[in-house]
Write a protein that holds these residues in place. Sequence first.
Motif, PDB file in Angstrom:
ATOM      1  N   TRP A 166       0.783  -1.440  -0.071  1.00  0.00           N
ATOM      2  CA  TRP A 166      -0.149  -0.173   0.042  1.00  0.00           C
ATOM      3  C   TRP A 166       0.994   1.243  -0.039  1.00  0.00           C
ATOM      4  CZ3 TRP A 166      -4.834   0.683  -1.291  1.00  0.00           C
ATOM      5  CH2 TRP A 166      -5.570  -0.733  -1.193  1.00  0.00           C
ATOM      6  N   ALA A 167       1.787   1.234   0.613  1.00  0.00           N
ATOM      7  CA  ALA A 167       2.882   2.372   0.526  1.00  0.00           C
ATOM      8  C   ALA A 167       3.494   2.650  -0.500  1.00  0.00           C
ATOM      9  CB  ALA A 167       4.111   2.197   1.794  1.00  0.00           C
ATOM     10  N   ASP A 168       3.761   1.423  -1.359  1.00  0.00           N
ATOM     11  CA  ASP A 168       4.422   1.753  -2.550  1.00  0.00           C
ATOM     12  C   ASP A 168       3.547   2.091  -3.799  1.00  0.00           C
ATOM     13  OD1 ASP A 168       7.021   0.834  -1.512  1.00  0.00           O
ATOM     14  OD2 ASP A 168       6.545  -1.410  -2.376  1.00  0.00           O
ATOM     15  N   LEU A 169       2.369   1.805  -3.505  1.00  0.00           N
ATOM     16  CA  LEU A 169       1.261   2.069  -4.358  1.00  0.00           C
ATOM     17  C   LEU A 169       0.836   3.673  -4.106  1.00  0.00           C
ATOM     18  CD1 LEU A 169      -0.747   1.333  -6.558  1.00  0.00           C
ATOM     19  CD2 LEU A 169      -2.286   0.336  -4.785  1.00  0.00           C
ATOM     20  N   GLU A 170       0.907   4.037  -2.661  1.00  0.00           N
ATOM     21  CA  GLU A 170       0.468   5.352  -2.562  1.00  0.00           C
ATOM     22  C   GLU A 170       1.836   6.500  -3.131  1.00  0.00           C
ATOM     23  OE1 GLU A 170      -0.328   8.226   1.285  1.00  0.00           O
ATOM     24  OE2 GLU A 170       0.900   6.502   1.397  1.00  0.00           O
ATOM     25  N   ALA A 171       2.835   5.758  -3.023  1.00  0.00           N
ATOM     26  CA  ALA A 171       3.879   6.546  -3.699  1.00  0.00           C
ATOM     27  C   ALA A 171       4.034   6.658  -5.171  1.00  0.00           C
ATOM     28  CB  ALA A 171       5.118   6.087  -3.244  1.00  0.00           C
ATOM     29  N   VAL A 172       3.806   5.801  -5.810  1.00  0.00           N
ATOM     30  CA  VAL A 172       3.909   5.882  -7.131  1.00  0.00           C
ATOM     31  C   VAL A 172       2.492   6.415  -7.823  1.00  0.00           C
ATOM     32  CG1 VAL A 172       2.414   3.548  -7.738  1.00  0.00           C
ATOM     33  CG2 VAL A 172       4.214   4.317  -9.471  1.00  0.00           C
ATOM     34  N   SER A 173       1.458   6.381  -6.995  1.00  0.00           N
ATOM     35  CA  SER A 173       0.279   7.063  -7.738  1.00  0.00           C
ATOM     36  C   SER A 173       0.503   8.512  -7.394  1.00  0.00           C
ATOM     37  CB  SER A 173      -1.028   6.616  -6.680  1.00  0.00           C
ATOM     38  OG  SER A 173      -1.275   5.233  -6.980  1.00  0.00           O
ATOM     39  N   LEU A 232      -4.023  15.228 -26.036  1.00  0.00           N
ATOM     40  CA  LEU A 232      -2.992  16.442 -26.050  1.00  0.00           C
ATOM     41  C   LEU A 232      -1.482  16.346 -26.151  1.00  0.00           C
ATOM     42  CD1 LEU A 232      -5.107  17.964 -23.023  1.00  0.00           C
ATOM     43  CD2 LEU A 232      -5.693  18.325 -25.551  1.00  0.00           C
ATOM     44  N   GLY A 233      -1.158  15.292 -25.909  1.00  0.00           N
ATOM     45  CA  GLY A 233       0.415  15.027 -26.261  1.00  0.00           C
ATOM     46  C   GLY A 233       0.991  14.470 -24.950  1.00  0.00           C
ATOM     47  N   TYR A 234       0.285  14.024 -23.909  1.00  0.00           N
ATOM     48  CA  TYR A 234       0.943  13.370 -22.731  1.00  0.00           C
ATOM     49  C   TYR A 234       1.581  12.337 -23.239  1.00  0.00           C
ATOM     50  CZ  TYR A 234       1.231  11.791 -18.017  1.00  0.00           C
ATOM     51  OH  TYR A 234       1.844  11.295 -16.834  1.00  0.00           O
ATOM     52  N   GLU A 235       2.664  11.978 -22.441  1.00  0.00           N
ATOM     53  CA  GLU A 235       3.550  10.639 -22.830  1.00  0.00           C
ATOM     54  C   GLU A 235       3.361   9.701 -21.668  1.00  0.00           C
ATOM     55  OE1 GLU A 235       7.617  11.380 -23.801  1.00  0.00           O
ATOM     56  OE2 GLU A 235       6.785  12.999 -25.548  1.00  0.00           O
ATOM     57  N   THR A 236       2.409   8.553 -21.660  1.00  0.00           N
ATOM     58  CA  THR A 236       2.128   7.709 -20.568  1.00  0.00           C
ATOM     59  C   THR A 236       3.435   6.862 -20.539  1.00  0.00           C
ATOM     60  OG1 THR A 236      -0.291   7.963 -21.339  1.00  0.00           O
ATOM     61  CG2 THR A 236       0.620   6.224 -19.719  1.00  0.00           C
ATOM     62  N   SER A 237       3.902   6.748 -19.239  1.00  0.00           N
ATOM     63  CA  SER A 237       4.984   5.989 -19.073  1.00  0.00           C
ATOM     64  C   SER A 237       4.644   4.529 -19.043  1.00  0.00           C
ATOM     65  CB  SER A 237       5.738   6.069 -17.800  1.00  0.00           C
ATOM     66  OG  SER A 237       4.851   6.047 -16.779  1.00  0.00           O
ATOM     67  N   GLN A 238       5.642   3.607 -19.229  1.00  0.00           N
ATOM     68  CA  GLN A 238       5.189   2.244 -19.036  1.00  0.00           C
ATOM     69  C   GLN A 238       4.437   1.697 -17.669  1.00  0.00           C
ATOM     70  OE1 GLN A 238       5.301  -0.031 -21.455  1.00  0.00           O
ATOM     71  NE2 GLN A 238       4.482  -1.634 -20.032  1.00  0.00           N
ATOM     72  N   GLU A 239       5.231   2.185 -16.618  1.00  0.00           N
ATOM     73  CA  GLU A 239       4.656   1.907 -15.335  1.00  0.00           C
ATOM     74  C   GLU A 239       3.228   2.641 -15.308  1.00  0.00           C
ATOM     75  OE1 GLU A 239       6.324   1.928 -11.035  1.00  0.00           O
ATOM     76  OE2 GLU A 239       6.564   4.031 -12.112  1.00  0.00           O
ATOM     77  N   GLU A 240       3.135   3.658 -15.666  1.00  0.00           N
ATOM     78  CA  GLU A 240       1.505   4.201 -15.973  1.00  0.00           C
ATOM     79  C   GLU A 240       0.450   3.183 -16.471  1.00  0.00           C
ATOM     80  OE1 GLU A 240       1.068   8.871 -15.973  1.00  0.00           O
ATOM     81  OE2 GLU A 240       2.735   8.270 -17.023  1.00  0.00           O
ATOM     82  N   ALA A 295     -11.666  15.545 -11.250  1.00  0.00           N
ATOM     83  CA  ALA A 295     -11.205  15.352  -9.755  1.00  0.00           C
ATOM     84  C   ALA A 295     -10.109  14.570  -9.490  1.00  0.00           C
ATOM     85  CB  ALA A 295     -12.657  14.800  -9.088  1.00  0.00           C
ATOM     86  N   ASP A 296      -8.954  14.625 -10.433  1.00  0.00           N
ATOM     87  CA  ASP A 296      -7.795  13.990 -10.083  1.00  0.00           C
ATOM     88  C   ASP A 296      -7.374  14.257  -8.830  1.00  0.00           C
ATOM     89  OD1 ASP A 296      -5.923  12.210 -10.756  1.00  0.00           O
ATOM     90  OD2 ASP A 296      -4.674  13.676 -12.088  1.00  0.00           O
ATOM     91  N   SER A 297      -6.408  13.676  -7.974  1.00  0.00           N
ATOM     92  CA  SER A 297      -6.109  14.182  -7.032  1.00  0.00           C
ATOM     93  C   SER A 297      -4.884  13.151  -6.389  1.00  0.00           C
ATOM     94  CB  SER A 297      -6.945  14.233  -5.904  1.00  0.00           C
ATOM     95  OG  SER A 297      -7.520  13.004  -5.298  1.00  0.00           O
ATOM     96  N   THR A 298      -4.360  13.522  -5.194  1.00  0.00           N
ATOM     97  CA  THR A 298      -3.244  12.523  -4.609  1.00  0.00           C
ATOM     98  C   THR A 298      -3.935  11.386  -3.878  1.00  0.00           C
ATOM     99  OG1 THR A 298      -3.049  13.978  -2.643  1.00  0.00           O
ATOM    100  CG2 THR A 298      -1.420  14.500  -4.492  1.00  0.00           C
ATOM    101  N   ASP A 299      -5.046  11.747  -3.725  1.00  0.00           N
ATOM    102  CA  ASP A 299      -6.156  10.508  -2.731  1.00  0.00           C
ATOM    103  C   ASP A 299      -6.346   9.479  -3.788  1.00  0.00           C
ATOM    104  OD1 ASP A 299      -7.162   8.863  -1.093  1.00  0.00           O
ATOM    105  OD2 ASP A 299      -9.166  10.468  -0.733  1.00  0.00           O
ATOM    106  N   PHE A 300      -5.271   8.627  -3.877  1.00  0.00           N
ATOM    107  CA  PHE A 300      -5.592   7.384  -4.880  1.00  0.00           C
ATOM    108  C   PHE A 300      -6.329   6.168  -4.162  1.00  0.00           C
ATOM    109  CE2 PHE A 300      -2.616   5.866  -1.567  1.00  0.00           C
ATOM    110  CZ  PHE A 300      -2.603   4.493  -1.578  1.00  0.00           C
ATOM    111  N   ARG A 301      -6.815   6.115  -3.065  1.00  0.00           N
ATOM    112  CA  ARG A 301      -7.461   5.118  -2.533  1.00  0.00           C
ATOM    113  C   ARG A 301      -8.629   4.636  -3.061  1.00  0.00           C
ATOM    114  NH1 ARG A 301      -5.074   8.252   1.146  1.00  0.00           N
ATOM    115  NH2 ARG A 301      -3.852   7.506   2.815  1.00  0.00           N
ATOM    116  N   GLY A 302      -9.339   5.497  -3.679  1.00  0.00           N
ATOM    117  CA  GLY A 302     -10.638   5.103  -4.411  1.00  0.00           C
ATOM    118  C   GLY A 302     -10.215   4.409  -5.813  1.00  0.00           C
ATOM    119  N   TYR A 303      -9.188   4.414  -6.100  1.00  0.00           N
ATOM    120  CA  TYR A 303      -8.861   3.944  -7.571  1.00  0.00           C
ATOM    121  C   TYR A 303      -8.559   2.294  -7.484  1.00  0.00           C
ATOM    122  CZ  TYR A 303      -7.260   8.642  -8.804  1.00  0.00           C
ATOM    123  OH  TYR A 303      -7.450  10.005  -9.177  1.00  0.00           O
TER     124      TYR A 303
END
Length: 471
Positions: free
Chosen positions: A314-321, A447-455, A412-420
Amino acid sequence: MFGIDNKPKICVFNLPIEWLHPHPHNPRKDLGDLSELVESIKAVGIKQNLTVVPDRDENGDMLDDSYTVIIGHRRMAAAKAAGFKELPCAIDMEITPAEQIALMLHENMQRRQLTPLEEGLGFQQLQLEFGWPVGKISEYSGFSETTVRDRLRLTQFDKTKVKKAYEERQPKLVEFEALSKVKDEEKRNELLEKIGTFGFMPAVKSALAEEAEKTFMEDIKSIPQLNNATVLSRTDVWNASKYKLLASVKVPEGDKVDENFIAALPTIPEGQRHHYIYYDRCKKNLEFYSKVKHAPAKSSKEAQKERENIAKAWADLEAVSQKYYELRKHFVENFYCHSNEQIMLALQGAVYAVVSEAPRYTTNQINQGLAKVLGIPEKAYSSYDARRIAIITKVHELKRNNVTQCVYQLFADSTDFRGYYGWDSKKRPVYRKRPDIIALYTWLESLGYETSQEEKELIDGTHEIFHRKNN
């Protein structure tokens, strides 16, 4: 030596090419491709004099057959390649060593032949070897004092990495300005590898936040009631079997410890010797925990290990999110609609958001975000309805520079990832397909955003966090 000792300051002669030498401090290290210049010189010859200075011996007397080139290094090299035996040279008898460097810098800058790093190194030499202040460098180079300082700032970084960055990515000076605020040299060099890339500024922001957090925690430990506090990790606070949240105190703006903050600190729980604290950087809260006194009855080492692994997941998921939230936010904040086509692409995001039902349970957060983007201060409204009316009255003022930001608020994008994400029977994080997240990335990529492999792995559920086995 051509009898020029009693001549005026500048004399013009044709000098044998073997008498001419490149200046050892020429700021332009790479003369570039000379092939076209060689062909031109073969066809029409040298039409512009080189500027040179006579070389001198230890006593300051001029040598008979040795001159150093100040202006015309490319012409000299091309003329040699073209087979010329002598070149027209203007001999400057009085120019000082410092003025030689300043003249070379000015000449190359006028022709846009120097990289910002080469300019900075030349300015640095004028400072260190000749004691020139920024004002004098500015006067001689024709650059503003701000530009001179910007160029000098480049010299504090690893020269090889800066040169490589300019060769590969053309970074902006504002990025170097941001990087210079990072105090840790090792971290600066690490970030230098990313300068000029999409993720650079968020990475610098994160590094500065880490340094601010470190300084803040040092200040915290200087408070008498907290000097023995145990600082918890992100994994610790996710382990509910070990620590329990008691209270949280809002950290003052700028991470400064003030009297109000100290007054709000909770007391140490009865039976506990000191505080257990955790700084939540995203929420800007200092959290206080107590150690759980009664752990589950005689839990096995395997069960304890499993709980620790789940907490770490959960901690790792929070950090990467949170990392990728910052990247998305940075992209939107710096996106400008230059064309009507881009405005249409930006507005399509509103359709993506509505169809994916992103705004369904987050209207308050959305309205807060819209009010901020539209420049509506909180004091301008006294209630939820008043804020909605304030937003409605400002919508017609939308500009190209904030269309994308307004549409982004609908997700409603945010740092609160728990609902994802969801969790299984053992409370481990599990993948949950989210139409709103898919819609958000579909829009950003348009729009041109480059989504990383991890994303991509977080979006489709293939990320290793969702497939960890308890060891």
